[in-house]
Design a protein around this motif. Structure first.
Motif, PDB file in Angstrom:
ATOM      1  N   GLU A 113      39.115  55.577  36.473  1.00  0.00           N
ATOM      2  CA  GLU A 113      39.089  54.162  36.342  1.00  0.00           C
ATOM      3  C   GLU A 113      38.858  53.371  37.584  1.00  0.00           C
ATOM      4  O   GLU A 113      38.050  52.155  37.628  1.00  0.00           O
ATOM      5  CB  GLU A 113      40.423  53.716  35.946  1.00  0.00           C
ATOM      6  N   GLU A 114      39.554  53.972  38.631  1.00  0.00           N
ATOM      7  CA  GLU A 114      39.353  53.164  39.971  1.00  0.00           C
ATOM      8  C   GLU A 114      37.683  53.348  40.120  1.00  0.00           C
ATOM      9  O   GLU A 114      37.134  52.395  40.758  1.00  0.00           O
ATOM     10  CB  GLU A 114      39.799  54.054  40.989  1.00  0.00           C
ATOM     11  N   VAL A 161      35.839  50.791  38.154  1.00  0.00           N
ATOM     12  CA  VAL A 161      36.004  49.264  38.814  1.00  0.00           C
ATOM     13  C   VAL A 161      35.290  49.064  39.989  1.00  0.00           C
ATOM     14  O   VAL A 161      34.259  47.900  40.280  1.00  0.00           O
ATOM     15  CB  VAL A 161      37.603  48.991  38.977  1.00  0.00           C
ATOM     16  N   ARG A 219      33.780  46.734  33.276  1.00  0.00           N
ATOM     17  CA  ARG A 219      34.817  45.990  32.822  1.00  0.00           C
ATOM     18  C   ARG A 219      35.451  46.950  31.821  1.00  0.00           C
ATOM     19  O   ARG A 219      36.677  46.414  31.091  1.00  0.00           O
ATOM     20  CB  ARG A 219      34.559  44.602  32.329  1.00  0.00           C
ATOM     21  N   LYS A 241      39.453  50.851  27.172  1.00  0.00           N
ATOM     22  CA  LYS A 241      40.280  50.307  27.948  1.00  0.00           C
ATOM     23  C   LYS A 241      39.587  49.344  28.738  1.00  0.00           C
ATOM     24  O   LYS A 241      38.648  49.362  29.360  1.00  0.00           O
ATOM     25  CB  LYS A 241      40.968  51.387  28.845  1.00  0.00           C
ATOM     26  N   PRO A 242      40.003  47.991  28.638  1.00  0.00           N
ATOM     27  CA  PRO A 242      39.501  46.952  29.678  1.00  0.00           C
ATOM     28  C   PRO A 242      40.208  47.464  30.893  1.00  0.00           C
ATOM     29  O   PRO A 242      41.155  47.785  31.129  1.00  0.00           O
ATOM     30  CB  PRO A 242      40.197  45.708  29.017  1.00  0.00           C
ATOM     31  N   LEU A 243      39.246  47.097  32.014  1.00  0.00           N
ATOM     32  CA  LEU A 243      39.570  47.323  33.416  1.00  0.00           C
ATOM     33  C   LEU A 243      39.732  45.877  34.374  1.00  0.00           C
ATOM     34  O   LEU A 243      38.690  45.330  34.061  1.00  0.00           O
ATOM     35  CB  LEU A 243      38.658  48.347  34.110  1.00  0.00           C
ATOM     36  N   ASP A 244      40.611  45.999  34.928  1.00  0.00           N
ATOM     37  CA  ASP A 244      40.810  44.719  35.580  1.00  0.00           C
ATOM     38  C   ASP A 244      40.070  45.121  36.921  1.00  0.00           C
ATOM     39  O   ASP A 244      40.373  45.813  37.604  1.00  0.00           O
ATOM     40  CB  ASP A 244      42.250  44.504  35.839  1.00  0.00           C
ATOM     41  N   GLY A 245      39.351  44.061  37.320  1.00  0.00           N
ATOM     42  CA  GLY A 245      38.506  44.196  38.707  1.00  0.00           C
ATOM     43  C   GLY A 245      39.285  43.444  39.630  1.00  0.00           C
ATOM     44  O   GLY A 245      39.122  43.603  40.846  1.00  0.00           O
TER      45      GLY A 245
END
Length: 166
Positions: A100-101, A104, A109, A162-166
């Protein structure tokens, strides 16, 4: 535990310690995609031995259903922890967190992953980590056995995102 990108010298070590199922998931194939920039091959190390791995395929899932639903969405593929006694110790979660990291950092996203329909334990992990069911699909592949016979496989799978927060 340490998570790192696979290096050329790691491939033989992985072959000795971590099994794989499909030919396109072999450690050598994953490393080749890693070197080409089409994926990032991650390895979890515990006490100096590989304990798990996964690949982030930047090109996304090959399923037409998934590509239509989520164009450009990278996919975590081939997540595994081995031996089984090491499961439920956070290794899979750490690999997913690292994936995930990386996503991002590359400006994505959304991140996805597929799970076999008959794997409720993995499905529960993914849901706990914030992944939500999106698309059912068939993962079709083939392999040649030691006798030269080609076997075709079609696994029923579910794609989670999964939506990822940037």
């Amino acid at each position: 535990m340490r998570i790192s990108e696979c290096r050329a010298e790691d491939v033989a070590v992985l072959d000795r310690h971590l099994p794989f199922a499909a030919p396109d998931s072999s450690h050598a194939a994953r490393y080749a995609r890693h070197r080409a920039g089409d994926g990032t091959f991650l390895v979890a190390w515990v006490d100096g031995r590989p304990a798990g791995s996964c690949e982030v395929r930047w090109t996304g899932c090959e399923s037409p259903e998934v590509r239509a639903a989520h164009p450009g969405c990278p996919e975590i593929s081939g997540l595994g922890v081995w031996p089984g006694a090491l499961r439920s110790r956070g290794i899979g979660s750490a690999l997913i967190g690292t994936a995930e990291e990386l996503a991002v950092q590359r400006g994505h996203r959304l991140l996805g992953l597929g799970v076999e329909k008959n794997n409720p334990r993995a499905e529960a992990l993914y849901k706990r980590l914030g992944y939500r069911l999106s698309t059912p699909y068939l993962d079709c592949w083939s392999y040649e056995d030691g006798d030269g016979v080609t076997h075709r496989v079609a696994d029923a799978r579910l794609f989670f995102v999964k939506p990822l927060d940037g």
